[in-house]
Design an enzyme around this catalytic site. Structure first.
Site, PDB file in Angstrom:
ATOM      1  N   HIS A  48      36.343  45.391  32.406  1.00 21.07           N
ATOM      2  CA  HIS A  48      36.086  45.039  31.475  1.00 21.07           C
ATOM      3  C   HIS A  48      34.793  46.095  31.429  1.00 21.07           C
ATOM      4  O   HIS A  48      33.482  45.812  30.496  1.00 21.07           O
ATOM      5  CB  HIS A  48      35.477  43.816  31.222  1.00 21.07           C
ATOM      6  CG  HIS A  48      35.958  42.822  30.989  1.00 21.07           C
ATOM      7  ND1 HIS A  48      36.352  42.512  29.830  1.00 21.07           N
ATOM      8  CD2 HIS A  48      36.542  41.941  31.853  1.00 21.07           C
ATOM      9  CE1 HIS A  48      37.571  40.858  29.885  1.00 21.07           C
ATOM     10  NE2 HIS A  48      37.578  40.920  31.202  1.00 21.07           N
ATOM     11  N   ASN A 121      37.976  35.376  25.802  1.00 18.90           N
ATOM     12  CA  ASN A 121      38.440  36.284  25.533  1.00 18.90           C
ATOM     13  C   ASN A 121      38.837  36.188  24.069  1.00 18.90           C
ATOM     14  O   ASN A 121      38.642  35.225  23.875  1.00 18.90           O
ATOM     15  CB  ASN A 121      39.776  36.265  26.969  1.00 18.90           C
ATOM     16  CG  ASN A 121      39.895  37.277  28.172  1.00 18.90           C
ATOM     17  OD1 ASN A 121      38.234  37.910  28.064  1.00 18.90           O
ATOM     18  ND2 ASN A 121      40.172  37.290  28.723  1.00 18.90           N
TER      19      ASN A 121
HETATM   20 FE1  HDE Z   1      36.457  38.336  34.603  1.00 14.23          FE
HETATM   21  N1  HDE Z   1      35.552  40.107  35.633  1.00 14.23           N
HETATM   22  N2  HDE Z   1      37.297  38.085  36.440  1.00 14.23           N
HETATM   23  N3  HDE Z   1      37.600  36.968  33.369  1.00 14.23           N
HETATM   24  N4  HDE Z   1      35.685  39.071  32.476  1.00 14.23           N
HETATM   25  C1  HDE Z   1      34.402  40.592  35.238  1.00 14.23           C
HETATM   26  O1  HDE Z   1      32.195  40.451  36.111  1.00 14.23           O
HETATM   27  C2  HDE Z   1      37.137  38.167  37.348  1.00 14.23           C
HETATM   28  C3  HDE Z   1      38.098  36.370  33.697  1.00 14.23           C
HETATM   29  C4  HDE Z   1      35.948  38.349  31.713  1.00 14.23           C
HETATM   30  O2  HDE Z   1      30.801  41.913  29.114  1.00 14.23           O
HETATM   31  C5  HDE Z   1      32.987  41.047  35.428  1.00 14.23           C
HETATM   32  O3  HDE Z   1      29.662  41.353  35.414  1.00 14.23           O
HETATM   33  C6  HDE Z   1      37.802  36.791  38.451  1.00 14.23           C
HETATM   34  C7  HDE Z   1      39.166  35.084  32.450  1.00 14.23           C
HETATM   35  C8  HDE Z   1      35.067  38.886  30.520  1.00 14.23           C
HETATM   36  O4  HDE Z   1      30.088  42.359  30.930  1.00 14.23           O
HETATM   37  C9  HDE Z   1      33.786  40.341  37.148  1.00 14.23           C
HETATM   38  C10 HDE Z   1      38.669  36.952  37.547  1.00 14.23           C
HETATM   39  C11 HDE Z   1      38.613  35.568  31.617  1.00 14.23           C
HETATM   40  C12 HDE Z   1      34.193  40.002  31.371  1.00 14.23           C
HETATM   41  C13 HDE Z   1      35.180  39.497  37.072  1.00 14.23           C
HETATM   42  C14 HDE Z   1      38.629  37.227  36.227  1.00 14.23           C
HETATM   43  C15 HDE Z   1      37.474  36.567  32.364  1.00 14.23           C
HETATM   44  C16 HDE Z   1      34.668  39.731  32.557  1.00 14.23           C
HETATM   45  C17 HDE Z   1      33.181  42.477  35.867  1.00 14.23           C
HETATM   46  C18 HDE Z   1      40.143  35.466  38.130  1.00 14.23           C
HETATM   47  C19 HDE Z   1      38.834  35.013  29.964  1.00 14.23           C
HETATM   48  C20 HDE Z   1      33.518  40.912  30.408  1.00 14.23           C
HETATM   49  C21 HDE Z   1      32.101  42.691  35.786  1.00 14.23           C
HETATM   50  C22 HDE Z   1      39.788  34.478  38.823  1.00 14.23           C
HETATM   51  C23 HDE Z   1      38.149  33.386  30.171  1.00 14.23           C
HETATM   52  C24 HDE Z   1      32.037  40.980  31.143  1.00 14.23           C
HETATM   53  C25 HDE Z   1      31.067  41.243  35.603  1.00 14.23           C
HETATM   54  C26 HDE Z   1      30.897  41.747  30.040  1.00 14.23           C
HETATM   55  C27 HDE Z   1      34.366  40.422  33.782  1.00 14.23           C
HETATM   56  C28 HDE Z   1      35.438  38.687  37.644  1.00 14.23           C
HETATM   57  C29 HDE Z   1      39.372  36.144  35.007  1.00 14.23           C
HETATM   58  C30 HDE Z   1      36.298  37.653  30.869  1.00 14.23           C
HETATM   59  C31 HDE Z   1      34.631  41.674  38.483  1.00 14.23           C
HETATM   60  C32 HDE Z   1      37.806  37.485  40.173  1.00 14.23           C
HETATM   61  C33 HDE Z   1      40.102  34.695  32.931  1.00 14.23           C
HETATM   62  C34 HDE Z   1      35.103  38.846  29.237  1.00 14.23           C
HETATM   63  O5  HDE Z   1      33.429  39.741  38.429  1.00 14.23           O
END
Ligand code: HDE
Length: 700
Positions: A48, A121
């Site tokens: 993201h 999402n």
């Molecule tokens: Fe994320 N995800 N994600 N994700 N995600 C990040 O956090 C992660 C997942 C989502 O506008 C990171 O601050 C793991 C699902 C959004 O700043 C990080 C897993 C969904 C955003 C991270 C998921 C999301 C992130 C990178 C699996 C939808 C942007 C930067 C367990 C419900 C937030 C940050 C923004 C961002 C990890 C799965 C949505 C690396 C480990 C499912 C919208 O922490």
């Protein structure tokens, strides 16, 4: 001034030994400026990275006290400030907005009880069921490590290698290969919390809840060919669209929806509520719309706000709680951890965009870039020297108390068998699409797999698709020039029962009566407005005055925007000699940046446009992408000169004051422009006329 407050006398020249002479190390002003510049970048988000954001407000329609005690969901008069960030997942910070990808939809609510983040999402399911697979998924989709290609694209071997071995991803793959992954605008996409969460009311009663955002402008997408062209013409397409809409007072709006399930109904579905690869079809549990989100202010500074904002699914308020979804559980660790590297230390909550509006008191101290000057000698609890502060808050005083849930279990690395149905909801999604939407999914898969170089990956993927839908698989296979494999190469890497054997375990093909869920098709979305739609008006010197002003007036009154596109910039002179400001030249504009095209009459104007290849291409391309096109007076001739000339609707029809409005082509020689405008506006509201796609293969 320097950062120390010293006034600078010369910001043009560094300090030198003589006018041409070596620069002196002594120049502390130069060194301060350059050092700060050298450190301007922080690590981009692992996922993201590319995003855009805006401020706004959230208001609940009526008290939700029956279901949740969350303060911001009680009183319709309360306006909770929010900051919302949209993003793509795979690309780097500078990548195109128009990649085929999931979009992030993160909402930070600054409530009186602390910050609540709903980090969702635009697609309601996810690729994987367990957080332990996330690094694998992201490594597979990101540019390949040896040559760092391709940027912001899933169409490459490592992604499809992984996916073809992960049948649990198939439902998500249907969504990502659909047009949902190429939205027309952030303002025209849905948002989902994805996981099942909990609402807790004042009595401590818990209920399961799924969160939705429903855009009031409807859910709309562009065509894949168009998306690829937009990536070249305006890689900032979504970012610009959001910025300009808010800047122009067209505030984007979404309704907040909830699907509520009683705790005792947890096991009544044929899927597991804790499995993030499943939806609760809206036809089973309706989405109740409980409030509205309005974005009304652009950030002042991209870095300070959009880049430094730190979301976390673990930022909760009393009344909202988590579930044991193994994907959500893993996320609770990841988001705090990632901020430590990205924002450089543990004090990122003190950055203005991340600060709660509710004051925060605790005994946390010090660390990199600490802003707060904590006073006194007490930084521990319990204490008597500090009067016992900061006190713990009772539940009745708004203290967060985790929902009590009975868990009695073995410590085990395994997945519940209730997570093993990987294909039925994928099939439900595909089956619920309109014919053009199905075609787009087939073509997207042909495109993506067509970019895969290793034949075995293509074949395996087609084999997995056959588990979802046989016709889908054979159509994709046909495009790839291969057959559908008779059986899958065992074993696929998947959730194997704890006591099972990988060799003989295969997921079962879609086998339930599939049915359909109309809510899953964008064909059934809101189509009653042209608000904020961009219409190109192709014109040159000699344009018909009445047609131009009549159409512009009608479009503006309906909330759309009419922009004049001409062979050059400056002003053009209308047939009656009026000066009209040109918005874009054919060189800087392109049909892919507009929703519709209008060609007004005026013999001279149309004659000029007929001589412009770019004008003809403009029409052809808009036609190819199934957009609404209108022409009046001599403007009809430009349509005839374009590819549309070969199309029978342009022939002798539309003569006199008759209006022909057929599949988004609205033409009339002599009808009053207001009447044509009404038909034109109605056709634009349909968004696209996909029916044309199959009939005409437009070379544009
Ligand atoms: Fe994320 N995800 N994600 N994700 N995600 C990040 O956090 C992660 C997942 C989502 O506008 C990171 O601050 C793991 C699902 C959004 O700043 C990080 C897993 C969904 C955003 C991270 C998921 C999301 C992130 C990178 C699996 C939808 C942007 C930067 C367990 C419900 C937030 C940050 C923004 C961002 C990890 C799965 C949505 C690396 C480990 C499912 C919208 O922490």
């Amino acid at each position: 001034m320097t950062n120390q407050g010293l006034r600078i006398n010369d910001n043009q020249n560094s300090l030198k030994a003589g006018e041409r002479g070596a620069t002196l190390l002594e120049d502390f002003i130069l060194r301060e400026k350059i050092t700060h510049f050298d450190h301007e970048r922080i690590p981009e988000r692992i996922v993201h990275a590319r995003g855009a954001a805006a401020h706004g407000v959230f208001q609940v329609y009526e008290s939700m006290a029956e279901y949740t005690k969350a303060g911001f969901l009680q009183n319709p008069k309360v306006k909770t400030p929010v900051f919302v960030r949209f993003s793509t997942v795979a690309g780097s910070r500078g990548s195109t907005d128009m990649a085929r990808d999931v979009r992030g939809f993160s909402v930070k609510f600054y409530t009186e009880e602390g910050v609540y983040d709903l980090v969702g999402n635009n697609i309601p399911v996810f690729f994987i069921q367990d957080a332990i697979k996330f690094p694998d998924l992201i490594h597979a989709v990101k540019p390949e490590p040896h040559h760092e290609m391709p940027q912001a694209a899933s169409a490459h071997d490592t992604f499809w290698d992984f996916i073809s071995l992960m049948p649990e991803s198939m439902h998500m793959i249907m969504w990502v290969m659909s047009d949902r992954a190429i939205p027309r605008s952030f303002r025209m996409m849905e948002g989902f919390g994805v996981h099942t969460f909990r609402f807790i009311n004042e009595e401590g009663k818990g209920r399961f809840v799924k969160f939705h955002w429903k855009p009031l402008l409807g859910v709309h997408s562009v065509a894949w060919d168009e998306a690829q062209k937009i990536s070249g013409k305006d890689p900032d397409f979504h970012r610009r669209d959001l910025w300009e809409a808010i800047d122009g007072g067209d505030y984007p709006e979404w309704e907040f929806g909830v699907q509520i399930v009683e705790e005792e109904d947890e096991h009544k579905f044929d899927f597991d509520l804790l499995d993030a690869t499943k939806i609760i079809p809206e036809e089973l549990v309706p989405v109740r719309r409980i409030g509205k989100l309005t974005l009304d202010r652009n950030p002042d500074n991209f870095f300070a706000e959009t880049e430094q904002v730190a979301f976390n699914p673990g930022h909760l308020v009393p009344g909202i709680d988590l579930t044991n979804d193994p994907l959500l559980q893993g996320r609770l660790f990841s988001y705090t951890d990632t901020q430590l590297i990205r924002l450089g230390g543990p004090n990122w909550h003190e950055i203005p965009i991340n600060r709660p509006v509710a004051p925060a008191h605790n005994n946390q101290r010090d660390g990199h870039m600490r802003q707060t000057i904590n006073q006194g000698r007490v930084s521990y609890h319990p204490n008597s020297l500090g009067g016992g502060c900061p006190m713990q808050a009772k539940e009745s005083m708004g203290g967060f108390v985790t929902h009590t849930e009975r868990i009695e279990s073995h410590k085990i690395r395994a997945r519940s068998e209730s997570f093993f149905d990987h294909f039925n909801q994928a099939a439900l999604f595909f089956n619920s699409q309109s014919e053009p939407e199905k075609d787009h999914i087939v073509k997207a898969l042909r495109f993506e797999l067509g970019k895969v170089e290793v034949p075995a990956i293509r074949e395996r993927m087609v084999g997995v698709l056959a588990q979802v839908d046989k016709t889908l698989a054979s159509r994709v296979a046909e495009g790839l020039g291969i057959g559908v494999p008779a059986k899958l190469d065992a074993p696929l890497n998947m959730s194997i029962p704890a006591d099972g054997d990988a060799k003989d375990f295969q997921p079962k093909p879609a086998n339930k009566p599939i049915g359909s869920s109309p809510a899953l098709s964008m064909a059934n979305t809101v189509k009653d407005t042209v608000k904020t739609r961009k219409v190109a008006v192709l014109a040159a010197d000699g344009v018909d005055d009445a047609a131009l002003s009549g159409m512009k007036g009608a479009l503006t009154a309906a909330g759309a925007q009419a922009k004049i596109v001409a062979p050059r910039l400056g002003n053009l002179t209308s047939a009656k000699g009026k000066e009209v400001k040109i918005d874009f030249s054919l060189l800087t504009a392109s049909s892919v940046l507009f929703d519709a095209v209008y060609v007004p009459g005026g013999e001279k104007s149309v004659a000029t446009l007929k001589g412009e290849a770019d004008a003809l291409h403009f029409i052809n391309e808009a036609y190819k992408h199934c957009k609404t096109i209108a022409a009046t007076g001599a403007g009809v001739e430009l349509l005839r000169a374009s590819y549309l000339g070969a199309n029978k609707t342009i022939g002798e029809n539309g003569e006199g004051d008759k209006i022909v409005a057929d599949e988004g082509i609205v033409i009339s020689r002599d009808a009053p422009v207001v009447k044509v405008a009404a038909a034109f506006i109605n056709a634009i509201a349909q968004h696209r006329h996909w029916g044309r796609e199959k009939k005409d293969q437009v070379p544009a």
